[in-house]
Design an enzyme around this catalytic site. Structure first.
Site, mmCIF file in Angstrom:
data_model
loop_
_atom_site.group_PDB
_atom_site.id
_atom_site.type_symbol
_atom_site.label_atom_id
_atom_site.label_comp_id
_atom_site.label_asym_id
_atom_site.label_seq_id
_atom_site.Cartn_x
_atom_site.Cartn_y
_atom_site.Cartn_z
ATOM 1 N N TYR A 1 0.795 -1.331 0.157
ATOM 2 C CA TYR A 1 -0.076 0.012 -0.164
ATOM 3 C C TYR A 1 0.769 1.285 0.013
ATOM 4 C CZ TYR A 1 -3.653 3.367 1.806
ATOM 5 O OH TYR A 1 -4.395 4.389 1.905
ATOM 6 N N LYS B 1 1.235 4.138 -2.834
ATOM 7 C CA LYS B 1 0.803 5.666 -2.449
ATOM 8 C C LYS B 1 1.983 6.437 -2.772
ATOM 9 C CE LYS B 1 -3.550 5.132 -1.178
ATOM 10 N NZ LYS B 1 -4.527 5.901 -1.869
#
Ligand code: NAD
Ligand code: RM4
Length: 253
Positions: A156, A160
């Protein structure tokens, strides 16, 4: 109303932060495409709220990681509204998993949705803006997890961090067309994405303690900044990374 006459696409708008953004854009006069992946009823509910505000809307099911589905969604928005002025890339997933247990499939899926999805939506929408001479706005929902890591969020966080430089590179590439590209980096906002993680009272208390403003965020904390970045007040802002986290990131405690 700051966005009257503008048309927007919000991805992942059936719940959480995307839902709040879609409703807030509509409150400012924008017509909104409510993109969703799975929950048609929830998307319809958002569309009904938006319609009651006196603007146009429709729901569109598309997996943002699939080019053909994104292209069809953008075409549907153009057919309905004639032009797209605002794209909010928001759809994302965060399947918490220890670094050593992240499978190749899980890694690929997180990167596909969170990073490739933002790329695909941005490219198709940017082309439509350039073709029509629209000085549009692309707003990417990144995260403070793009700047700091987590043992269960390697996939994740990497996605990002990628969004941040995608945003900056697009700002450079699309600036000559008058299109601005900015990212918002929320802190911990209570939604379905972290419901399980925050269900542990000790973890929840720890997260709140780290926030100088003394509370976790709510989706509406993010939505107002999207309106600002989409409005004329942000005409000269591009390539920026706006942190909205109650001060969590600056607190070393
Ligand atoms: P959420 O799980 O409530 O919402 C995510 C939405 O994205 C859902 O509606 C989901 O169906 C949709 N989605 C997932 N995969 C999709 C796909 N392939 N195609 C289309 N839609 C898809 O979570 P949220 O907290 O509202 O998250 C929204 C965004 O905000 C995400 O990008 C997330 O990474 C980011 N964010 C959230 C937090 C937080 O603490 N909640 C903090 C920083 C950033
Ligand atoms: C966010 C942020 C939060 C986490 C969510 C899932 O980007 O890092 O702490 O709850 O992701």
């Amino acid at each position: 109303m700051r966005l009257s006459g503008k048309n927007a696409i919000v991805t992942g708008a059936s719940r959480g932060i995307g839902r709040a953004i879609a409703i807030r854009l509509a409150q400012e006069g924008a017509n909104v495409v409510v993109n969703y992946a799975a929950n048609a009823d929830a998307a319809q509910e958002v569309a009904e709220i938006i319609r009651s505000l006196g603007v146009q809307t429709f729901v569109y099911k598309a997996d943002v990681s699939k080019a053909k589905e994104v292209q069809a969604m953008v075409q549907a928005a153009l057919d309905e509204f004639g032009a797209i002025h605002i794209l909010v890339n928001n759809a994302g997933i965060c399947p918490f998993e220890d670094f050593l247990n992240i499978s190749e499939e899980l890694w690929d899926r997180v990167i596909e949705v969170n990073l490739k999805g933002y790329f695909l939506c941005s490219q198709f929408v940017a082309k439509s803006m350039i073709e029509r001479g629209i000085k549009g706005r692309i707003i990417n929902i990144s995260s403070i997890s793009s700047l700091v890591g987590g043992s269960k969020q390697a996939h994740y966080c990497a996605s990002k961090a990628g969004i941040n430089l995608l945003t900056i590179s697009m700002a450079i590439a699309l600036g000559p067309y008058g299109i601005t590209c900015n990212a918002i980096l929320p802190g911990t906002i209570e939604t379905d994405i972290n419901k399980e993680d925050l269900s542990d009272p000790a973890k929840r208390a720890y997260m709140i303690k780290r926030v100088p403003l003394g509370r976790l965020g709510v989706p509406e904390d993010v939505a107002g900044a999207v309106v600002f970045l989409a409005s004329d007040d942000a005409n000269y802002i591009t390539g920026s990374l706006l942190v909205i986290d109650g001060g969590m990131l600056i607190n070393l405690q």
